[in-house]
Design an enzyme around this catalytic site. Structure first.
Site, PDB file in Angstrom:
ATOM      1  N   CYS A  11      -8.651   5.778   1.192  1.00 28.68           N
ATOM      2  CA  CYS A  11      -9.131   6.127   0.116  1.00 28.68           C
ATOM      3  C   CYS A  11      -9.885   5.880  -0.150  1.00 28.68           C
ATOM      4  CB  CYS A  11      -7.648   5.809  -0.848  1.00 28.68           C
ATOM      5  SG  CYS A  11      -8.821   5.585  -2.649  1.00 28.68           S
ATOM      6  N   CYS A  35     -10.356   3.260  -3.294  1.00 30.16           N
ATOM      7  CA  CYS A  35     -10.046   2.106  -3.125  1.00 30.16           C
ATOM      8  C   CYS A  35     -10.736   1.485  -2.387  1.00 30.16           C
ATOM      9  CB  CYS A  35      -8.445   1.952  -2.368  1.00 30.16           C
ATOM     10  SG  CYS A  35      -7.425   3.447  -2.900  1.00 30.16           S
TER      11      CYS A  35
END
Length: 260
Positions: free
Chosen positions: A17, A20
C-alpha cells in the site's frame, strides 16, 4: 487493557500500500512527538485478516482510535497533517478526563466521598460525561438514591453500561420493601399478579434472582394485566446479570417459550 490507560491508535496497513508508506512513518513521528499521550499499534492486514475483519477495515490505510476498549473514531487514507493532528487532539484526555482518573483512583482507595465530589464537579461542567455519569450513578444506586441516578443516566449516551445501570436502578427500587409483608400478600392470593410481581421484584433487588425470575415467568405465562410488566422486569434482570450468565440463558429461553 492498554486503551484504559492511554488512547490507542491502530494503523491498519500493508506492505504493498503506497499511501500507507506515507502515513505510517508520520504517525510514528507523531507518537514520539506526543511523548506517550497515545500509543500507536500497527496491524499488517495481510498477516491479521481476522482482526481486520473484526474492525471492518474495507480500505487501507485505516486508522482506528480506541479508548477504554471501545472505538471512538477512525479515518481512512493519507489525510493532511492538520487533519491528523485535529483527530489526535480529539481523542486525547481532557482536563475533565484527568479529573475522572483521579476520582477512579479515589474509589479504588476507598475514598468514596472524595470520589463523589470529583464526579459531581465533572458533571457540573459536562453533564453528559459518560464515565463520570456511569460512575456516579453506580454510587447512587448502591445507596438507594434511585431517582437521582436515573436523572444522571438520562443525560448520557444510552450504551450497554447505561442500560445495565438503568436496569439495576429499576430493580433496586424494591430493595426497601418488607419481604415478610410481600410474602404474606403473595401467599394470600397466588393468582394476584400484582402481589406476585411486587414480591418477585423485591427478591431480585436482594439478588435472589432465580426465585424472582420464577415468579415473573409464572406471571407472563398466565397472561394477565401484569404480563408485560413482568416481562420487562425479567429483561432488567438479564441486563444486570449479562448475556453469558446461566440464569439469563435459561430464563431467556423459558421466557421465549412462554411468549411464543
Amino acid at each position: 487493557m492498554r486503551s484504559r490507560e492511554v488512547p490507542v491508535l491502530v494503523d491498519f496497513w500493508a506492505d504493498w500500500c503506497q499511501p500507507c508508506k506515507t502515513l505510517s512513518p508520520y504517525l510514528e513521528a507523531l507518537a514520539d512527538e506526543y511523548g506517550g499521550q497515545f500509543e500507536l499499534a500497527k496491524v499488517d492486514v495481510d498477516a491479521n485478516q481476522e482482526l481486520s475483519a473484526q474492525f471492518i477495515v474495507q480500505s487501507i490505510p485505516t486508522v482506528v482510535a480506541i479508548k477504554n476498549g471501545k472505538e471512538v473514531g477512525r479515518f481512512q487514507g493519507a489525510i493532511p497533517e492538520a487533519s491528523i493532528r485535529e483527530f489526535i487532539t480529539g481523542i486525547l484526555p481532557t482536563e475533565l478526563d484527568l479529573m475522572f482518573e483521579q476520582a477512579r483512583t479515589a474509589l479504588i482507595n476507598g475514598d468514596t466521598p472524595g470520589a463523589e465530589h470529583m464526579l459531581r464537579q465533572i458533571l457540573s461542567e459536562k453533564a453528559d460525561h459518560q464515565d463520570a455519569g456511569t460512575s456516579l450513578a453506580a454510587l447512587l444506586i448502591d445507596r438507594g438514591d434511585i431517582d437521582e441516578a436515573m436523572i444522571v443516566l438520562g443525560k448520557l449516551v444510552p450504551d450497554s453500561d447505561v442500560e445495565r445501570l438503568q436496569a439495576a436502578a429499576r430493580l433496586r427500587q424494591s430493595a426497601g420493601d418488607d419481604i415478610a409483608e410481600l410474602e404474606a400478600a403473595a401467599a394470600a392470593d397466588p393468582e394476584d399478579d400484582t402481589a406476585q410481581l411486587d414480591l418477585a421484584r423485591a427478591l431480585a433487588a436482594r439478588s435472589e434472582f432465580e426465585p424472582g425470575l420464577d415468579r415473573m415467568l409464572a406471571i407472563v405465562t398466565r397472561g394477565g394485566e401484569q404480563k408485560e410488566a413482568a416481562r420487562l422486569a425479567m429483561v432488567d434482570i438479564f441486563d444486570v446479570l449479562g448475556n453469558e450468565h446461566p440464569l439469563t440463558q435459561t430464563y431467556r429461553r423459558k421466557l421465549a417459550a412462554a411468549l411464543f
